[in-house]
Design an enzyme around this catalytic site. Structure first.
Site, short mmCIF file in Angstrom:
data_model
loop_
_atom_site.label_atom_id
_atom_site.label_comp_id
_atom_site.label_asym_id
_atom_site.label_seq_id
_atom_site.Cartn_x
_atom_site.Cartn_y
_atom_site.Cartn_z
N TYR A 184 -1.58 4.89 -11.05
CA TYR A 184 -2.46 5.44 -10.01
C TYR A 184 -3.59 4.45 -9.73
O TYR A 184 -3.87 4.12 -8.57
CB TYR A 184 -3.01 6.79 -10.48
CG TYR A 184 -3.59 7.65 -9.38
CD1 TYR A 184 -2.77 8.23 -8.41
CD2 TYR A 184 -4.95 7.91 -9.32
CE1 TYR A 184 -3.30 9.03 -7.41
CE2 TYR A 184 -5.49 8.72 -8.34
CZ TYR A 184 -4.66 9.28 -7.38
OH TYR A 184 -5.20 10.08 -6.39
N LYS A 193 -3.80 2.63 -6.15
CA LYS A 193 -4.91 3.04 -5.29
C LYS A 193 -5.83 1.86 -4.99
O LYS A 193 -6.40 1.76 -3.91
CB LYS A 193 -5.67 4.22 -5.91
CG LYS A 193 -4.86 5.52 -5.91
CD LYS A 193 -4.57 6.04 -4.49
CE LYS A 193 -3.88 7.39 -4.49
NZ LYS A 193 -3.66 7.91 -3.13
N SER A 212 -8.56 6.84 -3.16
CA SER A 212 -9.10 7.60 -4.29
C SER A 212 -10.26 6.81 -4.86
O SER A 212 -10.34 5.59 -4.70
CB SER A 212 -8.02 7.75 -5.37
OG SER A 212 -8.57 8.30 -6.56
#
Ligand code: NAD
Length: 278
Positions: free
Chosen positions: A151, A155, A138
């Site tokens: 996240y 990531k 991402s």
């Protein structure tokens, strides 16, 4: 790498970016596509729309035995795996207040599943001197997802692991790409918006939301050039450069965004105190 005649496994293939990768790989002439997802029924339904070269299977990518079995069965049935797309991912939203189960889930799906996949496919890929790992990470893995600490953290780890694989094994024929989109119009973004996740709202408000098909097209173009970092949103390259050149200036810009969000009433909940030690 050219996708013609290739055998590819795509995790998280039941929708969103995974399903778009399957459609695109089929259009490029792939020979067989195995869509693996927690939701096996939905993966089978997507496979049916892609065509007879595709099949869907229920796999929990956080269970190493299941990943090993997926790889072994695919190699037995099709001879080899040319491309493994570690694409399944989760976003919890939230910051330090997210409970340990939420952090653990993000770590298991967004990072450890990539390790399990690499462990399972590397022996055959290295033995024949070829193979491709496409890791859907991402833009949160090269920047920061405002409003989503698990996240962002996982990531970044996913990009780090992909880079490590590329540095370590490229000379032995392995190719690795980290696919790092910003906002993409998928169930993940829709679910985040429905749950009121700040990160999803920031992404949606940015006006830079791509379709899954656009992301799949960028992935295939990047794979054709065997590029490590695939950025479907080209502006992310500029953001990453600015962040690297002037980390404090970059963060100062992001803090302005956080201040604006707070002023609009998006205050992150206060962290709860840690549980007492036993
Ligand atoms: N949508 C975005 O804005 C965006 C942006 C950047 C990166 N990504 C990444 O793209 C990837 C695909 O996400 P998406 O946007 O298509 O979302 P999505 O929710 O549509 O797809 C994710 C898929 O992963 C599957 N999955 C989750 N946990 C699993 C597990 N334990 N085992 C097997 N499958 C599991 C889900 O069932 C789902 O089908 C993810 O890694 C995500 O982090 C998404």
């Amino acid at each position: 790498m050219n996708l013609t005649g290739r055998v590819a496994v795509i995790t998280g293939g039941a929708g969103g970016i995974g399903a778009a990768l399957a459609r695109r790989f089929a259009a490029e002439g792939a020979a067989a596509l195995i869509l693996a997802d927690l939701d096996g029924g939905a993966a089978e339904a997507v496979a049916a729309t892609v065509g007879p070269l595709a099949s869907g299977v229920a796999v929990d990518v956080t269970d190493e035995e299941q990943v090993r079995a997926l790889v072994a069965e695919t190699e037995r049935r099709y001879g080899q795996i040319d491309v493994f797309c570690a694409n399944a991912g989760v976003s919890t939203g939230g910051g330090v207040e997210v409970d340990n189960a939420g952090w653990d889930r993000a770590w298991q799906v967004n990072v450890l599943s990539h390790v399990y996949a690499a462990r399972a496919v590397l022996p055959a890929m290295l033995a024949r001197g070829s193979g491709y790992l496409l890791h859907t990470c991402s833009a949160a893995g090269v920047l920061t997802a405002v409003g989503d600490a698990p996240y962002t953290t996982t990531k970044h780890a996913a990009v780090g692991f992909a880079e490590w694989l590329s540095v370590t094994y490229r000379d032995q024929g392995l190719r690795v790409s980290a696919l790092c989109p910003q906002g993409v119009d998928t169930p993940m973004l829709a679910t985040g918006l429905a749950a009121g996740h700040l990160g999803a709202q920031v992404i949606a408000a940015s006006g830079a939301v791509l379709s899954p098909d656009e992301v799949a097209a960028a992935a295939v173009a990047g794979m054709a050039e065997e590029r490590f970092l695939i950025l479907p949103h080209p502006e992310v390259a500029d953001y990453a450069r600015r962040r690297a050149e002037d980390p404090d200036g970059w963060q100062s810009g992001l803090r302005k965004l956080v201040r604006r969000l707070r002023a609009a009433g998006h205050e992150p909940p206060p962290p709860s105190p840690p549980p007492p030690s036993p």
